[in-house]
Design a protein around this motif. Structure first.
Motif, mmCIF file in Angstrom:
data_model
loop_
_atom_site.group_PDB
_atom_site.id
_atom_site.type_symbol
_atom_site.label_atom_id
_atom_site.label_comp_id
_atom_site.label_asym_id
_atom_site.label_seq_id
_atom_site.Cartn_x
_atom_site.Cartn_y
_atom_site.Cartn_z
ATOM 1 N N SER A 111 0.840 -1.187 0.000
ATOM 2 C CA SER A 111 0.000 0.000 0.000
ATOM 3 C C SER A 111 0.882 1.247 0.000
ATOM 4 O O SER A 111 2.089 1.179 0.262
ATOM 5 N N ALA A 112 0.278 2.374 -0.319
ATOM 6 C CA ALA A 112 1.039 3.625 -0.351
ATOM 7 C C ALA A 112 1.561 3.957 1.045
ATOM 8 O O ALA A 112 0.899 3.695 2.054
ATOM 9 N N LYS A 113 2.741 4.522 1.077
ATOM 10 C CA LYS A 113 3.352 4.964 2.341
ATOM 11 C C LYS A 113 4.089 6.280 2.072
ATOM 12 O O LYS A 113 5.326 6.343 2.088
ATOM 13 N N PRO A 114 3.323 7.330 1.776
ATOM 14 C CA PRO A 114 3.949 8.577 1.308
ATOM 15 C C PRO A 114 4.858 9.235 2.329
ATOM 16 O O PRO A 114 5.727 10.041 1.948
ATOM 17 N N ASP A 115 4.713 8.908 3.614
ATOM 18 C CA ASP A 115 5.594 9.525 4.609
ATOM 19 C C ASP A 115 7.049 9.104 4.428
ATOM 20 O O ASP A 115 7.955 9.756 4.951
ATOM 21 N N MET A 116 7.286 8.022 3.666
ATOM 22 C CA MET A 116 8.668 7.633 3.380
ATOM 23 C C MET A 116 9.404 8.711 2.587
ATOM 24 O O MET A 116 10.627 8.812 2.642
ATOM 25 N N LEU A 117 8.639 9.539 1.854
ATOM 26 C CA LEU A 117 9.261 10.601 1.061
ATOM 27 C C LEU A 117 9.705 11.780 1.926
ATOM 28 O O LEU A 117 10.258 12.746 1.400
#
Length: 344
Positions: A111-117
């Motif tokens: 699933s998306a995990k945008p906080d990794m950016l």
């Protein structure tokens, strides 16, 4: 993200005991307790080898990882790693899973995990500040997806090393399945371009495109073959295998008919063809789907997809071939729907 583990690509085992069933038996007996205790303790060495062996027994090439859960304490993901041939296997693993509980839930794709950016990571021995990542997203000519170019100041042009990071970044932004659904090509670029956007804005750009596309429907196309014979093609749009990840078996059902001088069906033959098609779609139900039909030179070819491990779906189409001597059914594993790619 607490761990990502993979093995080289391969194919699922089809002989002997069902490896997915064996995995979930082990999970109920020992696996859940082992993984819960080791994850809470942050003790990767206690479970990496055991889990890798269990996942590898299902299919070589599957990847797995654990994450902090949303509703449960932890999430276990078994992923195809972007390999279309393994996505149906991951889906079957997921559909056989127990109901989510307070400790674990399960997903068949990252699933998306945008906080990794918002972090810096070390990838293949080099450190990248992901906050400085930018993308250029160009809508394809067909208008149904993007060509995405990914830029980070840490890129050197060594694409063999950096392409995998580009794909991983997009999976963190969109989720594994939406990368397949919306991204037609990924490019790594060592120099930023004028009209790039911050990477974090890509999901909104994808959502905007999705809202503009029409609901799934049939498209009728007409053309000519090399010798000048007319051909009619009716195809379901959008034609995306990722929306139906279990349907990995392609069946081409060839149905001869009484043709006119152009090789197209006469009125009575057209009624018979439509009746056959309707009856097959109804008989298949949720076990499969018709995605395209070609009509030319006295033959209509119906393109179906179903679950290769569901013999009942295949039997429906084989029965239609047995009922009429001239009708033939040809089956082939096709987990990325390459057989109908020309219609997309």
């Amino acid at each position: 993200m607490r761990g990502i583990f993979s093995r080289r690509r391969g194919s699922a085992r089809r002989a002997g005991a069902d490896p997915i069933e064996a995995f979930w038996r082990w999970w109920a007996d020992d696996g859940e307790e082992l993984l819960t205790e080791a994850t809470r303790a942050g003790d990767f060495d206690a479970y990496v080898d055991v889990m890798t062996r269990r996942v590898r027994a299902i299919a070589r090439g599957l990847e797995w990882e654990t994450r902090t859960g949303t509703d449960a304490e932890h999430t276990l993901c078994v992923s195809s790693g972007g390999d279309a041939s393994l996505r149906p296997v991951a889906e079957r693993w997921y559909r056989a899973s127990p109901p989510p509980g307070p400790r674990w839930d399960f997903v068949p794709a990252r699933s998306a995990k945008p906080d990794m950016l918002e972090s810096s990571i070390t990838y293949r021995g080099r450190t990248f500040d992901l906050r400085r990542t930018r993308v250029h997203a160009a809508v394809t000519r067909a208008g149904d997806g993007f060509i995405v170019s990914v830029y980070n100041p840490g890129f050197t042009g060594q694409w063999d090393d950096e392409y995998g990071l580009c794909v991983l970044l997009l999976e963190w932004l969109l989720g594994e399945d939406d990368v397949e659904r919306w991204v037609r090509r990924v490019d790594c670029i060592a120099r930023d371009v004028v009209d790039s956007i911050p990477a974090a804005e890509l999901p909104a750009r994808v959502a905007d495109l999705a809202r503009t596309l029409p609901a799934p429907d049939w498209l009728l196309m007409q053309g000519t073959l090399g010798a000048g014979d007319p051909i009619l093609v009716r195809v379901l749009r959008p034609l995306r295998w990722i929306d139906h990840p279990r349907f990995d078996l392609h069946t081409a059902l060839r149905v001869p008919f009484d043709a006119d001088g152009q090789g197209l069906p006469r009125p009575a033959a057209l009624d018979d063809l439509d009746d056959l098609e309707d009856s097959l779609v109804k008989a298949l139900g949720i076990r499969g789907m018709l995605v395209a039909a070609e009509t030319s030179r006295g033959v209509r070819t119906l393109h179906f997809y179903s679950d290769s491990e569901d013999q009942n779906g295949r039997d429906v189409l084989d029965a239609a071939a047995r009922a009429q001597r001239a009708v033939t059914a040809r089956h082939a594993l096709d987990p990325g729907w390459k057989k109908v790619r020309d219609f997309a």
